[in-house]
Design a protein around this motif. Structure first.
Motif, PDB file in Angstrom:
ATOM      1  N   GLN A  57     -13.724 -10.887 -12.306  1.00  0.00           N
ATOM      2  CA  GLN A  57     -13.917 -12.279 -11.878  1.00  0.00           C
ATOM      3  C   GLN A  57     -13.592 -12.448 -10.399  1.00  0.00           C
ATOM      4  O   GLN A  57     -12.633 -13.134 -10.046  1.00  0.00           O
ATOM      5  N   LYS A 105     -16.717  -5.861 -12.919  1.00  0.00           N
ATOM      6  CA  LYS A 105     -16.341  -5.266 -14.207  1.00  0.00           C
ATOM      7  C   LYS A 105     -14.830  -5.138 -14.257  1.00  0.00           C
ATOM      8  O   LYS A 105     -14.178  -5.155 -13.214  1.00  0.00           O
ATOM      9  N   THR A 106     -14.313  -4.923 -15.448  1.00  0.00           N
ATOM     10  CA  THR A 106     -12.905  -4.525 -15.519  1.00  0.00           C
ATOM     11  C   THR A 106     -12.827  -3.088 -15.009  1.00  0.00           C
ATOM     12  O   THR A 106     -13.826  -2.353 -15.013  1.00  0.00           O
ATOM     13  N   GLY A 145      -4.953  -5.102 -10.104  1.00  0.00           N
ATOM     14  CA  GLY A 145      -5.774  -5.745 -11.123  1.00  0.00           C
ATOM     15  C   GLY A 145      -4.936  -6.407 -12.197  1.00  0.00           C
ATOM     16  O   GLY A 145      -4.079  -7.248 -11.900  1.00  0.00           O
TER      17      GLY A 145
HETATM   18  C1  LIG Z   1      -3.620 -10.833  -7.892  1.00  0.00           C
HETATM   19  S1  LIG Z   1      -5.335 -10.838  -7.923  1.00  0.00           S
HETATM   20  C2  LIG Z   1      -5.765  -9.702  -6.644  1.00  0.00           C
HETATM   21  C3  LIG Z   1      -5.387 -10.165  -5.283  1.00  0.00           C
HETATM   22  C4  LIG Z   1      -5.956  -9.383  -4.117  1.00  0.00           C
HETATM   23  N1  LIG Z   1      -5.797  -7.956  -4.263  1.00  0.00           N
HETATM   24  C5  LIG Z   1      -5.261  -9.817  -2.851  1.00  0.00           C
HETATM   25  O1  LIG Z   1      -4.296  -9.163  -2.411  1.00  0.00           O
HETATM   26  O2  LIG Z   1      -5.649 -10.842  -2.278  1.00  0.00           O
HETATM   27  C6  LIG Z   1      -5.691  -9.952  -9.381  1.00  0.00           C
HETATM   28  C7  LIG Z   1      -7.170  -9.778  -9.669  1.00  0.00           C
HETATM   29  O3  LIG Z   1      -7.294  -8.793 -10.688  1.00  0.00           O
HETATM   30  C8  LIG Z   1      -8.418  -9.092 -11.435  1.00  0.00           C
HETATM   31  N2  LIG Z   1      -8.358  -8.417 -12.732  1.00  0.00           N
HETATM   32  C9  LIG Z   1      -7.805  -8.874 -13.876  1.00  0.00           C
HETATM   33  N3  LIG Z   1      -7.977  -7.977 -14.859  1.00  0.00           N
HETATM   34  C10 LIG Z   1      -8.628  -6.923 -14.308  1.00  0.00           C
HETATM   35  C11 LIG Z   1      -9.101  -5.693 -14.808  1.00  0.00           C
HETATM   36  N4  LIG Z   1      -8.923  -5.353 -16.093  1.00  0.00           N
HETATM   37  N5  LIG Z   1      -9.749  -4.856 -13.968  1.00  0.00           N
HETATM   38  C12 LIG Z   1      -9.928  -5.200 -12.660  1.00  0.00           C
HETATM   39  N6  LIG Z   1      -9.499  -6.349 -12.137  1.00  0.00           N
HETATM   40  C13 LIG Z   1      -8.857  -7.205 -12.941  1.00  0.00           C
HETATM   41  C14 LIG Z   1      -8.414 -10.609 -11.533  1.00  0.00           C
HETATM   42  O4  LIG Z   1      -9.739 -11.100 -11.805  1.00  0.00           O
HETATM   43  C15 LIG Z   1      -7.878 -11.014 -10.165  1.00  0.00           C
HETATM   44  O5  LIG Z   1      -8.928 -11.364  -9.316  1.00  0.00           O
END
Ligand SMILES: C[S@@+](CC[C@H](N)C(=O)[O-])C[C@H]1O[C@@H](n2cnc3c(N)ncnc32)[C@H](O)[C@@H]1O
Length: 254
Positions: free
Chosen positions: A63, A83-84, A109
């Motif tokens: 997302q 994707k995840t 993530g």
């Molecule tokens: C804390 S935010 C990342 C912030 C970014 N790295 C920054 O420093 O500005 C976490 C992100 O992980 C994503 N996320 C959640 N589950 C995930 C998964 N299974 N695989 C990859 N990304 C995932 C979420 O959609 C969200 O956008």
């Protein structure tokens, strides 16, 4: 403390906020001084960390919310995979997409320990020995932010919007089970930065013992262990150690 209120259980349930530089500033220094050729990110959200990379870059997020944020910069190649990370690794080879092994990765993530363990296992496979994998959120400063479920509560009030999750368990497991890795922990605000190098892309220890290690991680309890003990085990250092090219190049080189 906020408004001079004294909160009990200092050390065990909460510690002073990290005094080091914010994680984006530290990440920026890694990019400037290490000049990676390839960058991989799990969890890009609005692109704040992704925007710092100026090399061939690959980001994975189910997302992403990049609307309105310029993350392109001078990246020669940029791929965003909606994707995840598990679905991504099941279907794609990041080396092929990036044109070479991953030089630098930022894993930010899903904030559950077993997810970060899988992200680390899958990322290390596509790195080389000197590559650097950075883990976010592994050094929580309050117990509520380190819960598996985000509750929006904070012992001192000012961390009610921070959710680090229980990825601290992953960092601790790597420290214990992979002594071959060089694992450096920094007091980077707001929730710490763990930098890992001396990687072994052919190591199967973690994947061979995945179920066992997930049990081992979940058996750890921050309430009883105490955040101060976690920080001692992780040997948290000041980001001043890596504030310039000299400091960074003493520990990392690509
Ligand atoms: C804390 S935010 C990342 C912030 C970014 N790295 C920054 O420093 O500005 C976490 C992100 O992980 C994503 N996320 C959640 N589950 C995930 C998964 N299974 N695989 C990859 N990304 C995932 C979420 O959609 C969200 O956008």
């Amino acid at each position: 403390l906020d408004q001079g209120i004294t909160a009990p259980d200092e050390g065990r349930l909460w510690v002073r906020d990290h005094a080091g530089d914010p994680y984006l500033k530290v990440l920026e220094r890694f990019h400037i001084h290490l000049q990676p050729n390839t960058y991989f990110e799990v969890g890009c959200d609005r692109g704040a960390s992704l925007a710092l990379a100026q090399c061939a870059s690959l980001a994975v997020d189910p997302q992403p919310r990049l609307d309105g944020v310029s993350v392109i910069g001078s990246k020669p190649v940029f791929t965003l995979c909606r994707k995840t990370s598990d679905a991504f690794f099941a279907a794609h080879d990041p080396k092929t997409m990036l044109g070479g092994p991953i030089d630098m990765a930022f894993l930010d993530g899903m904030h559950w320990c077993e997810f970060l363990l899988r992200d680390f296992i899958n990322t290390e496979r596509h790195c080389r020995r000197n590559s650097v994998i950075l883990l976010h959120d592994c050094l929580p400063v309050e117990q509520p932010m380190a819960e598996r479920v985000f509750t929006g509560t904070s012992i001192r009030g000012h961390h009610s919007q921070s959710w680090a999750g229980d990825v601290w368990r992953t960092a601790l497991l790597l420290k214990r089970r992979r002594p071959d890795l060089q694992i450096d922990s920094y007091d980077s605000g707001p929730t710490g930065l763990v930098c890992i190098t001396n990687l072994d892309p052919r190591s199967t220890l973690l994947s061979d013992n995945y179920a066992l290690y997930v049990q081992e991680m979940l058996a750890e309890n921050l309430d009883t262990m105490g955040i101060d003990a976690l920080f001692a085990a992780m040997q948290v250092e000041s980001t001043a150690t890596i504030q310039d090219r000299q400091g960074i190049s003493k520990r990392y080189w690509l």
